[in-house]
Write a protein that holds these residues in place. Structure first.
Motif, PDB file in Angstrom:
ATOM      1  N   PRO A 128       0.957  -1.196  -0.173  1.00  0.00           N
ATOM      2  CA  PRO A 128      -0.014   0.028   0.046  1.00  0.00           C
ATOM      3  C   PRO A 128       0.809   1.335  -0.070  1.00  0.00           C
ATOM      4  O   PRO A 128       1.797   1.314   0.924  1.00  0.00           O
ATOM      5  N   VAL A 129       0.597   2.410  -0.795  1.00  0.00           N
ATOM      6  CA  VAL A 129       1.430   3.257  -0.884  1.00  0.00           C
ATOM      7  C   VAL A 129       0.526   4.632  -0.686  1.00  0.00           C
ATOM      8  O   VAL A 129       1.013   5.428   0.195  1.00  0.00           O
ATOM      9  N   LEU A 130      -0.888   4.648  -1.256  1.00  0.00           N
ATOM     10  CA  LEU A 130      -1.688   5.660  -0.565  1.00  0.00           C
ATOM     11  C   LEU A 130      -2.555   5.107   0.294  1.00  0.00           C
ATOM     12  O   LEU A 130      -3.452   4.307  -0.184  1.00  0.00           O
ATOM     13  N   VAL A 131      -2.920   5.676   1.288  1.00  0.00           N
ATOM     14  CA  VAL A 131      -3.886   4.977   2.297  1.00  0.00           C
ATOM     15  C   VAL A 131      -5.101   6.127   2.841  1.00  0.00           C
ATOM     16  O   VAL A 131      -5.976   5.699   3.296  1.00  0.00           O
ATOM     17  N   GLN A 718       5.057  -0.308   8.906  1.00  0.00           N
ATOM     18  CA  GLN A 718       5.963  -1.353   9.124  1.00  0.00           C
ATOM     19  C   GLN A 718       6.990  -1.937   8.033  1.00  0.00           C
ATOM     20  O   GLN A 718       8.272  -2.103   8.292  1.00  0.00           O
ATOM     21  N   ASN A 719       6.483  -1.820   6.757  1.00  0.00           N
ATOM     22  CA  ASN A 719       7.490  -2.221   5.718  1.00  0.00           C
ATOM     23  C   ASN A 719       8.349  -1.101   5.254  1.00  0.00           C
ATOM     24  O   ASN A 719       9.461  -1.600   5.118  1.00  0.00           O
ATOM     25  N   ILE A 720       8.225   0.005   5.451  1.00  0.00           N
ATOM     26  CA  ILE A 720       9.123   1.245   5.514  1.00  0.00           C
ATOM     27  C   ILE A 720      10.047   1.007   6.361  1.00  0.00           C
ATOM     28  O   ILE A 720      11.365   1.205   6.435  1.00  0.00           O
ATOM     29  N   ARG A 721       9.817   0.826   7.671  1.00  0.00           N
ATOM     30  CA  ARG A 721      10.778   0.646   8.776  1.00  0.00           C
ATOM     31  C   ARG A 721      11.410  -0.725   9.210  1.00  0.00           C
ATOM     32  O   ARG A 721      11.830  -0.815  10.173  1.00  0.00           O
ATOM     33  N   ARG A 722      11.152  -1.546   8.106  1.00  0.00           N
ATOM     34  CA  ARG A 722      11.525  -2.862   8.474  1.00  0.00           C
ATOM     35  C   ARG A 722      12.994  -3.166   8.627  1.00  0.00           C
ATOM     36  O   ARG A 722      13.686  -2.537   7.869  1.00  0.00           O
ATOM     37  N   HIS A 726      12.635  -8.840  10.199  1.00  0.00           N
ATOM     38  CA  HIS A 726      11.362  -8.660  10.482  1.00  0.00           C
ATOM     39  C   HIS A 726      10.515  -9.131   9.117  1.00  0.00           C
ATOM     40  O   HIS A 726      11.001  -9.010   7.694  1.00  0.00           O
ATOM     41  N   PRO A 727       9.367  -9.277   9.189  1.00  0.00           N
ATOM     42  CA  PRO A 727       8.306 -10.011   8.126  1.00  0.00           C
ATOM     43  C   PRO A 727       8.433  -8.818   7.090  1.00  0.00           C
ATOM     44  O   PRO A 727       8.163  -7.712   7.364  1.00  0.00           O
ATOM     45  N   ILE A 728       7.890  -9.225   6.014  1.00  0.00           N
ATOM     46  CA  ILE A 728       7.181  -8.216   4.939  1.00  0.00           C
ATOM     47  C   ILE A 728       5.843  -8.493   4.812  1.00  0.00           C
ATOM     48  O   ILE A 728       5.249  -9.679   4.571  1.00  0.00           O
ATOM     49  N   PHE A 729       4.775  -7.322   5.149  1.00  0.00           N
ATOM     50  CA  PHE A 729       3.586  -7.602   5.078  1.00  0.00           C
ATOM     51  C   PHE A 729       2.945  -7.403   3.700  1.00  0.00           C
ATOM     52  O   PHE A 729       3.277  -6.169   3.300  1.00  0.00           O
TER      53      PHE A 729
END
Length: 738
Positions: A128-131, A718-722, A726-729
Motif C-alpha cells: 500500500p502506497v496511498l492510504v 511496518q514495511n518502510i521501517r522494516r 522482520h517480516p514483509i506484510f
C-alpha cells in the motif's frame, strides 16, 4: 525358487524402464505446457503494448502519417473505413481475449502448485502506497497505473492542443476563438473515447481478461469508478467547449438539435451526454451511499449512453472504444442467462445477532474459491435489486451446497429477515414453507486461491466481515486433513465487533469436526475486540436459539455454471463464436446492404454497427450458451442420487450446529476477547514482527473503509521501517464497496 528369483530380477529393469519412460513423457508434457504458456504470454504482452502505444503515437505527427497510411491501405477492403478502424483499435483487445482462452485452459493443471518462497520480498500489488486519499487504499502497482493513465491524457492533450494552435486562421477574434474551442472540443472528445475503450473492461464480471490477470470484480470495480470519473470529466469538457463556441456564434439551440446524415450529429450526442451526466452525478459517493437504489436504477442508462454515442459519432469513430464495449456485452448477456434460473434454498437460519445464513444448492461441477462472492436476488423482495455477499463456505465443505451470511443492515435485508421469521411461524402441525425465490450470479473472485500461498496469515475482519474468513479457515482445515496443497500454518484472526451478540458467527463452522486435532497442525490465534461493551453481558454463556427453516426442494434447481470462476472452456467458445459471428455479420451487412445501396449516413451506420454487436452475441453466442445449458442439464441428469446427496450434506450441516459446544471448548484456549477497546494495529503488527521473524505475511482485510485504511497505514509503516529480521506484510482487501 530359482525361477522366481529370475522372474523377480527380470521384472525390475522392465518396471524401472516403464517408470523412466513415464517420467520422461511427463517432463516433456510439462516442458511443452510451459513453452506454450510462455509463447502465449509473450504474444499477449506484445499485442497489449502495441495497443497502448497506438493511443500514444497517433496524436503525434509521425503517428498521424502512419494512421492515414493505414486507412488508405485498408479502406478498399469489403469492410471499408469501419473495418480499418475496427482492426486498428478494437481488434487488439479482442485478440488478447482469444489468446487468454488457451492460456487459462493449459494453466489449470499447475495453478495449485504451491511452493514456499525462502526469501520474503516486496510485491507491487500488495504494497500500500496511498492510504488516506480519496481513492482509498492504493497499491504501488495501482499507483503506477494511475500515473501512466494521467501521463497518457496529458500527452494526448498536449499534442492535440499543438495541432489546434497550428491551424488557427488569421481572421477576426470572434471566429478565431470559436474555431479554437470547436477543434479543442473535438480533440478532448477523442481522448474521452480512448478512455472509454478501457471503461467497460473492469465491469465485465466473468470476463476472461479479468481471469487472465487474476483481478476479481470487487477490486476491478474501483478501476471502473476511477475511469468513469475521468471519462465523464473529458466528455463534459468536450460538450462544454462546443456549448461555449455555439453561444458565442449565437447558434446554440440550432446546433444542439442538429441531426445530419454526413458527419457528426449533435442531438444524439446531447442525449448521450445527458445520460452520462445522470449516471455520473448519482454515482458520486454521497448520493450512492444514501440513495443506492437511485444510483443503481440510473446506472442502467448506460444503454442509452452507448447507443446514442454510436449515433453521434458513427461506426467509424465508434470503433475506437467498441472492443471493450463488445466484451462487456458478452459478459452481460451471459449473466442475464444465468440470472433467469431460480435456485433452491436448502436451509435458512436466522442467527440471534440479526444475521441470516442461507445454504444454496449448486451443481458438483461449479468451482469457486473460498474468497468468492455472489450476487443474490430475491424476487419476493425486488425484481431489480441484486446484492453482493461473500461466500462463507469452503468449496470443500460439500459438492452440492454453498453458504452465505447476510447481516441485517438495511431495508432489503430487513425485509428478507422478516419474510423468513413470518414463514417460520406457521402452525407446527404444518410443514413450514419459506416463500423465497432466489436467483444467483457468480460466484466471482480470484482465479487462484491466494490465501493458500502464504505460510503466515493475518485476517482482519469487522462485523460480518468474518464471513469470508470462515470459508478460509474451513478451506485450510479441509486441505490439511485431506493432504491437499496448502501453505498456511500460522493464522492470526483480528475481529472487531460492536456487541457480543455477534460472537455466534464464529461458531457457524465447527473446526474440530472438519479437522480433528487441528491445533497440532495449525497455529491459530483469535483476538476479538468488542468495541461498544465495557464488560461481558450478564447473559454471557447462555445459548441463544437460532430460528431455522427448511424450505422444500421440489424442483432440484441448483446454481447455473454459466458464470463463475474455474470454468474456461465454455466461456472461451462463447467469446470466440460471438466474435466470429460479429465479423460475419459485418461482412454480410457490407456486401449485401451498405455497399450495394450506398448507405452513407453516419448515424445510421453507427446504429447498424451496434445492432451487429448485439445480434452476434444473441445469435452466435446464444447457440453456444444453449449447448452449454444442455451440457449442464446432461451432467445434472447423471447425478442420479443428487437429492440424497443434498440431504446428506444438509444432515452434515445440522451436525455442525449440534457440535457448537464442542467447537467452543476447543477454541477457548486460542481466543482472547477484549471489551471496550479497538484493535491497536501498531501493537499487533509489532508483536508479529518480533514473533514470526523474516517471512512473508499475507494480510487480508474485510470490513469498512476505515478499517482498511487503518490496517494499510500500519502495514505501510511496518514495511518502510522494516529491519532485516522482520517480516514483509502484504496487504489484500476483500471488501466489496460500490
Amino acid at each position: 525358487m530359482a525361477d522366481d528369483d529370475i522372474l523377480h530380477t527380470s521384472q525390475h529393469p522392465l518396471l524401472h524402464s516403464n517408470g523412466a519412460h513415464a517420467n520422461n513423457k511427463k517432463k516433456k508434457n510439462i516442458n511443452f505446457v510451459s513453452l506454450a504458456k510462455s509463447v502465449l504470454k509473450f504474444t499477449m504482452w506484445i499485442v497489449f503494448l502495441a495497443w497502448v502505444a497506438l493511443f500514444l503515437v497517433v496524436p503525434t505527427d509521425f503517428g498521424s502519417e502512419l494512421y492515414f497510411d493505414w486507412i488508405g491501405a485498408t479502406s478498399e477492403s469489403p469492410f471499408g473505413d469501419t473495418g480499418s478502424m475496427l482492426l486498428l483499435y478494437s481488434a487488439p483487445i479482442i485478440i488478447i481475449a482469444f489468446l487468454a482462452v488457451p492460456y487459462l485452459l493449459i494453466s489449470v493443471e499447475d495453478r495449485l502448485q504451491l511452493q514456499e518462497k525462502k526469501t520474503p520480498r516486496f510485491r507491487l500489488w500488495t504494497f500500500p502506497v496511498l492510504v488516506d486519499g480519496p481513492l482509498g487504499v492504493v497499491s504501488a502497482a495501482e499507483l503506477i497505473g494511475i500515473i501512466l493513465f494521467i501521463v497518457f491524457v496529458v500527452w494526448d492533450g498536449y499534442f492535440y492542443t499543438v495541432v489546434v494552435l497550428r491551424t488557427i486562421p488569421d481572421d477576426i477574434p470572434k471566429e478565431q476563438c470559436c474555431f479554437i474551442l470547436i477543434n479543442l472540443g473535438h480533440r478532448i472528445g477523442t481522448i474521452g473515447l480512448c478512455c472509454l475503450a478501457f471503461l467497460f473492461l473492469p465491469v465485465a464480471r466473468g470476463s476472461v481478461l479479468l481471469r487472465l490477470i487474476d483481478i476479481p470484480f470487487e477490486q476491478a470495480i474501483r478501476y471502473h469508478m476511477w475511469l468513469g470519473h475521468l471519462t465523464m470529466l473529458l466528455f463534459t469538457l468536450h460538450g462544454l467547449l462546443f456549448v461555449i463556441a455555439w453561444t458565442i456564434e449565437g447558434t446554440l439551440l440550432k446546433e444542439m438539435l442538429q441531426w445530419v446524415d454526413l458527419g457528426i450529429s449533435h442531438f444524439p450526442g446531447v442525449i448521450s451526454l445527458v445520460a452520462g451526466l445522470l449516471m455520473w452525478m448519482t454515482s458520486l459517493y454521497p448520493v450512492r451511499k444514501k440513495k443506492f437504489e437511485l444510483f443503481y436504477y440510473t446506472h442502467q442508462l448506460y444503454v442509452i449512453f452507448i447507443v446514442f454515442l454510436a449515433l453521434h459519432v458513427g461506426s467509424f469513430i465508434f470503433c475506437i472504444s467498441a472492443g471493450g464495449i463488445f466484451l462487456f456485452i458478452l459478459d452481460r448477456f451471459l449473466r442475464f442467462c444465468q440470472s433467469r434460473k431460480t435456485v433452491d434454498i436448502i436451509s435458512i437460519k436466522c442467527l440471534p445477532c440479526e444475521t441470516v445464513e442461507l445454504m444454496l444448492s449448486k451443481p458438483a461441477n461449479l468451482r469457486y474459491n473460498a474468497l468468492s462472492f455472489i450476487f443474490l436476488q430475491v424476487r419476493e423482495l425486488s425484481w431489480l435489486q441484486w446484492h453482493p455477499f461473500s461466500v462463507s463456505s469452503s468449496p470443500l465443505d460439500g459438492k452440492y451446497h454453498l453458504s452465505v451470511l447476510i447481516k441485517v443492515t438495511g431495508e432489503w435485508t430487513e425485509k428478507l429477515r422478516g419474510n423468513i421469521l413470518n414463514s417460520s411461524r406457521v402452525d407446527l402441525h404444518l410443514r413450514p414453507q419459506t416463500k423465497i425465490t432466489a436467483s444467483v450470479e457468480g460466484p466471482y473472485g480470484h482465479e487462484l486461491p491466494y490465501h493458500l500461498m502464504y505460510e503466515n496469515l493475518v485476517l482482519v475482519a469487522g462485523g460480518v466481515g468474518i464471513s469470508p474468513f470462515l470459508a478460509i479457515l474451513s478451506d485450510i482445515l479441509h486441505r490439511i486433513r485431506e493432504g491437499k496443497p496448502c501453505l498456511p500454518r500460522n493464522i492470526l484472526i483480528v475481529w472487531a465487533v460492536k456487541r457480543s451478540n455477534e460472537l455466534p458467527l464464529l461458531s457457524t463452522s465447527d473446526m474440530e469436526l472438519i479437522c480433528p486435532f487441528f491445533s497440532d497442525k495449525l497455529n491459530l490465534e483469535i483476538h476479538i475486540f468488542i468495541t461498544r461493551e465495557s464488560q461481558p453481558p450478564l447473559e454471557e454463556g447462555q445459548v441463544h436459539e437460532a430460528t431455522n427453516s427448511s424450505p422444500s426442494v421440489s424442483n432440484s434447481c441448483s446454481m447455473s455454471v454459466l458464470v463463475g470462476t474455474g470454468n474456461n472452456m465454455w466461456p472461451g467458445l462463447y467469446v470466440i463464436s460471438s466474435t466470429l459471428g460479429f465479423v460475419i455479420l459485418l461482412y454480410l451487412l457490407d456486401i449485401f446492404y451498405i455497399n450495394p445501396y450506398d448507405i452513407s449516413p453516419w448515424w445510421y451506420t453507427g446504429l447498424l454497427f451496434v445492432i451487429c454487436m448485439l445480434a452476434s452475441v444473441f445469435i452466435f453466442g446464444g447457440i453456444v450458451v444453449g449447448l452449454w445449458h444442455l451440457w449442464e442439464r446432461r451432467n445434472a441428469a447423471k447425478e442420479a442420487c443428487k437429492d440424497d446427496r443434498i440431504m446428506v450434506e444438509k444432515m452434515q450441516h445440522n451436525e455442525i450446529v449440534a457440535h457448537e459446544d464442542s467447537c467452543q471448548q476447543k477454541l477457548a484456549s486460542s481466543i482472547n476477547t477484549y471489551y471496550g477497546s479497538r484493535p491497536d494495529f501498531k501493537d499487533i503488527f509489532g508483536n508479529i514482527s518480533e514473533k514470526w521473524g523474516c517471512v512473508d505475511v499475507g494480510v487480508i482485510v474485510c470490513g469498512p473503509p476505515s478499517l482498511q485504511t487503518s490496517v494499510a497505514k500500519e502495514i505501510k509503516s511496518q514495511n518502510i521501517r522494516r529491519q532485516c529480521n522482520h517480516p514483509i506484510f502484504h496487504f489484500n482487501s476483500h471488501s466489496f464497496e460500490l
